[in-house]
Design a protein around this motif. Structure first.
Motif, short mmCIF file in Angstrom:
data_model
loop_
_atom_site.label_atom_id
_atom_site.label_comp_id
_atom_site.label_asym_id
_atom_site.label_seq_id
_atom_site.Cartn_x
_atom_site.Cartn_y
_atom_site.Cartn_z
N ILE A 89 8.49 46.07 -12.85
CA ILE A 89 9.15 44.86 -13.34
C ILE A 89 10.02 45.22 -14.55
CG2 ILE A 89 8.81 42.56 -14.32
CD1 ILE A 89 6.11 42.47 -12.88
N VAL A 90 11.30 44.85 -14.47
CA VAL A 90 12.24 45.11 -15.56
C VAL A 90 12.75 43.78 -16.08
CG1 VAL A 90 14.33 46.31 -16.27
CG2 VAL A 90 12.93 47.26 -14.43
N ASP A 91 12.46 43.51 -17.36
CA ASP A 91 12.96 42.29 -18.01
C ASP A 91 14.34 42.54 -18.59
OD1 ASP A 91 10.64 40.56 -17.69
OD2 ASP A 91 9.62 41.93 -19.08
N PHE A 92 15.12 41.47 -18.71
CA PHE A 92 16.47 41.53 -19.27
C PHE A 92 16.60 40.48 -20.36
CE2 PHE A 92 16.99 43.90 -15.49
CZ PHE A 92 18.16 44.64 -15.59
N ASP A 93 17.46 40.77 -21.35
CA ASP A 93 17.70 39.80 -22.40
C ASP A 93 18.83 38.85 -21.99
OD1 ASP A 93 20.05 41.21 -22.71
OD2 ASP A 93 19.54 42.06 -24.66
N GLU A 94 19.23 37.99 -22.93
CA GLU A 94 20.26 37.00 -22.60
C GLU A 94 21.63 37.62 -22.38
OE1 GLU A 94 20.18 37.15 -27.16
OE2 GLU A 94 18.86 37.50 -25.44
N HIS A 95 21.80 38.89 -22.75
CA HIS A 95 23.06 39.59 -22.51
C HIS A 95 22.99 40.46 -21.26
CE1 HIS A 95 24.42 38.18 -26.36
NE2 HIS A 95 23.44 38.80 -26.99
N TYR A 96 21.94 40.26 -20.47
CA TYR A 96 21.74 40.97 -19.20
C TYR A 96 21.62 42.48 -19.40
CZ TYR A 96 23.25 36.41 -17.60
OH TYR A 96 23.36 35.05 -17.42
N GLN A 118 21.63 55.44 -3.79
CA GLN A 118 20.59 55.42 -4.81
C GLN A 118 20.09 53.99 -5.05
OE1 GLN A 118 19.06 58.19 -6.04
NE2 GLN A 118 20.37 59.01 -4.43
N TRP A 119 20.96 53.03 -4.94
CA TRP A 119 20.54 51.64 -5.06
C TRP A 119 19.58 51.28 -3.93
CZ3 TRP A 119 20.09 47.60 -8.09
CH2 TRP A 119 19.88 46.33 -7.53
N ARG A 120 19.92 51.70 -2.72
CA ARG A 120 19.09 51.36 -1.56
C ARG A 120 17.75 52.09 -1.57
NH1 ARG A 120 17.48 53.52 2.86
NH2 ARG A 120 18.58 55.45 2.36
N SER A 121 17.79 53.39 -1.82
CA SER A 121 16.60 54.22 -1.65
C SER A 121 15.75 54.35 -2.91
CB SER A 121 17.00 55.62 -1.18
OG SER A 121 17.79 56.28 -2.15
N LEU A 122 16.29 53.96 -4.07
CA LEU A 122 15.55 54.16 -5.32
C LEU A 122 15.44 52.88 -6.14
CD1 LEU A 122 14.17 55.86 -7.48
CD2 LEU A 122 16.43 56.59 -8.27
N PHE A 123 16.54 52.44 -6.69
CA PHE A 123 16.48 51.37 -7.68
C PHE A 123 16.00 50.04 -7.09
CE2 PHE A 123 19.68 54.31 -9.48
CZ PHE A 123 19.03 54.60 -10.66
N ASN A 124 16.57 49.63 -5.97
CA ASN A 124 16.15 48.36 -5.37
C ASN A 124 14.79 48.46 -4.72
OD1 ASN A 124 16.76 45.61 -4.81
ND2 ASN A 124 17.21 46.15 -2.69
N LEU A 125 14.37 49.66 -4.38
CA LEU A 125 13.08 49.87 -3.72
C LEU A 125 11.94 49.97 -4.72
CD1 LEU A 125 11.63 50.46 -0.98
CD2 LEU A 125 12.06 52.89 -1.44
N ARG A 126 12.20 50.60 -5.88
CA ARG A 126 11.12 50.89 -6.83
C ARG A 126 11.10 49.97 -8.04
NH1 ARG A 126 7.64 53.72 -3.81
NH2 ARG A 126 8.70 55.40 -2.69
N PHE A 127 12.14 49.15 -8.23
CA PHE A 127 12.20 48.30 -9.40
C PHE A 127 12.37 46.84 -8.99
CE2 PHE A 127 13.48 52.42 -11.04
CZ PHE A 127 12.79 52.49 -12.25
N TYR A 128 11.77 45.96 -9.77
CA TYR A 128 11.88 44.52 -9.57
C TYR A 128 12.66 43.96 -10.75
CZ TYR A 128 10.46 39.64 -8.91
OH TYR A 128 10.45 38.28 -8.72
N PHE A 129 13.93 43.60 -10.52
CA PHE A 129 14.81 43.14 -11.59
C PHE A 129 14.80 41.62 -11.66
CE2 PHE A 129 16.63 47.16 -9.98
CZ PHE A 129 16.52 47.92 -11.13
N LYS A 130 14.70 41.10 -12.88
CA LYS A 130 14.58 39.66 -13.07
C LYS A 130 15.92 38.96 -13.25
CE LYS A 130 9.86 39.18 -14.76
NZ LYS A 130 9.01 38.60 -15.83
N VAL A 131 17.00 39.60 -12.90
CA VAL A 131 18.32 38.98 -12.96
C VAL A 131 19.05 39.28 -11.65
CG1 VAL A 131 18.52 39.08 -15.47
CG2 VAL A 131 19.32 40.99 -14.09
N HIS A 132 20.19 38.66 -11.48
CA HIS A 132 21.00 38.88 -10.28
C HIS A 132 21.37 40.35 -10.18
CE1 HIS A 132 24.33 38.56 -7.43
NE2 HIS A 132 23.85 37.37 -7.10
N GLU A 133 21.39 40.86 -8.96
CA GLU A 133 21.62 42.28 -8.77
C GLU A 133 22.99 42.74 -9.24
OE1 GLU A 133 23.30 42.96 -4.27
OE2 GLU A 133 21.12 42.76 -4.49
#
Length: 390
Positions: A89-96, A138-153
């Motif tokens: 889970i990756v949190d983001f601030d108000e500046h994304y 890398q987005w398909r096989s790593l970042f989007n697969l292993r991380f849960y982002f709390k903002v729009h991709e």
């Protein structure tokens, strides 16, 4: 994920070692096989990338199938060892911008992939020349697969592209500084291939570095860097993470001014130099950047004035009340224009509106804005508008 290899020039290491060693009483040995160079003291010290990849980050991961949150301690190089179904889970601030320990882990992973010459080859002259397919993979096989982002991709991709771009450029500079040798010819430098880089890619990179226009650009870059007289004291931790931690400690929002002071002052409270004290966070901004907020912050988000263009009209999100009033006036103006047009058409059609136009006029004149500026109207929350204007 394979362990990140440190790039060391075996020929340079041998020359440096021999320059400090006492003069031998026997003939010097021949240069050993570069694939198994004798390590020097510098090589035994971990690099920044190695330190990041071995640091254990305490992060939270979500099991989406069972809706369970788990706590993990994870090294960046272990990202592919995360059990299937778990995403960090990756949190983001108000500046994304990513914040928290997960942001540190994410930045470390970006460093590993950016310095992997297979994932992001060094043979391309500039970052924009890299085919988009490298990042998409890398987005398909790593970042989007292993991380849960709390903002729009779209916000996530923008940050990842900026982070990987910066680390890829810095890696190429360090690689050239290590393997470039004025005492060697271009052919000899090409034949001294760094570990983990293919000969073809290395040859193209060396050719690029030997171009007169490249050398001229490097000279200008060096001169411009010498003009940067305001160092920061932020260290490896991003400005966004430091700001987030400070806000958690104080329970208050931290603006650009306090952040500028924090990252440009020493421990004793003095500014790093008079220039930092004089400029502060004021003055003209670099295009697409925001002083005092670090990587990822863009003016359209930081200044709360994201703009979307529609038929020549601008809709800003800096002030919801003024934006709503502006839209109401625009709609009223359009309605009056449509009524005038309808009257003109009727006068030329004997008082009758053609059937194919009657529905159009009815819909156009009956639409009225809602309290939020009208349903369906674009607003500053659309990440795509930020990406276009950033």
């Amino acid at each position: 994920m394979a362990k990140k290899k440190r790039f060391r020039n075996p020929l340079k290491s041998i020359r440096e070692s021999s320059s400090h060693a006492p003069e031998p009483s026997v003939p010097e040995p021949t240069i050993p096989d570069p694939s198994i160079p004798e390590p020097t003291e510098a090589e035994t010290q971990p690099s920044k990338v190695d330190q990041d990849s071995t640091h254990k980050w305490p992060v939270k991961a979500i099991d989406e199938e069972h809706n369970i949150i788990k706590t993990l301690k994870l090294r960046a190089k272990e990202i592919h060892d995360v059990p299937d179904g778990l995403r960090i889970i990756v949190d983001f601030d108000e500046h994304y911008r990513p914040v928290g320990n997960a942001a540190g882990l994410l930045a470390s992973v970006c460093g590993i992939v950016a310095t992997n010459s297979t994932l992001f080859p060094i043979c391309y002259e500039k970052w924009p020349a890299l085919p988009e397919s490298y990042f998409k993979e890398q987005w398909r096989s790593l970042f989007n697969l292993r991380f849960y982002f709390k903002v729009h991709e779209d916000y996530v991709k923008r940050y990842l592209m900026q982070s990987i771009n910066r680390k890829w450029r810095e890696h190429r500079i360090k690689l050239w500084d290590e393997f470039n040798d004025p005492a060697l010819s271009k052919t000899e430098i090409i034949n001294n291939v760094p570990e983990g880089v293919s000969l073809d890619h290395w040859a193209l990179f060396v050719e690029y570095r030997f171009k007169p226009e490249t050398q001229e650009q490097c000279k200008r870059n060096k001169e411009n860097k010498a003009k940067q007289l305001i160092p920061h004291t932020c260290g490896a931790k991003s400005v966004a993470r430091r700001r987030h931690e400070l806000q958690l400690e104080t329970g208050k929002s931290v603006g650009r001014g306090p952040m500028w002071n924090l990252i440009h002052k020493r421990k004793d409270g003095r500014y790093v130099n008079d220039k930092a004290k004089e400029i502060g966070y004021h003055g003209p901004e670099h295009s697409g950047r925001v002083r005092g907020l670090g990587l990822g912050a863009v003016p359209t988000v930081a200044f709360k004035h994201t703009t979307t263009r529609l038929s020549g009209m601008n809709f800003g999100s800096s002030d919801a009340g003024s934006s709503s009033t502006y839209l109401e006036k625009k709609v009223e103006n359009i309605q009056s224009q449509m009524q005038a047009l309808m009257a003109f058409v009727c006068s030329n059609q004997g008082g009758n509106v053609p059937q194919e136009l009657s529905a159009f006029f009815t819909n156009s004149t009956q639409q009225a804005p809602d309290g939020d500026g009208g349903s369906g109207m674009p607003n500053g929350s659309n990440p795509n508008s930020n990406l276009e204007d950033a």
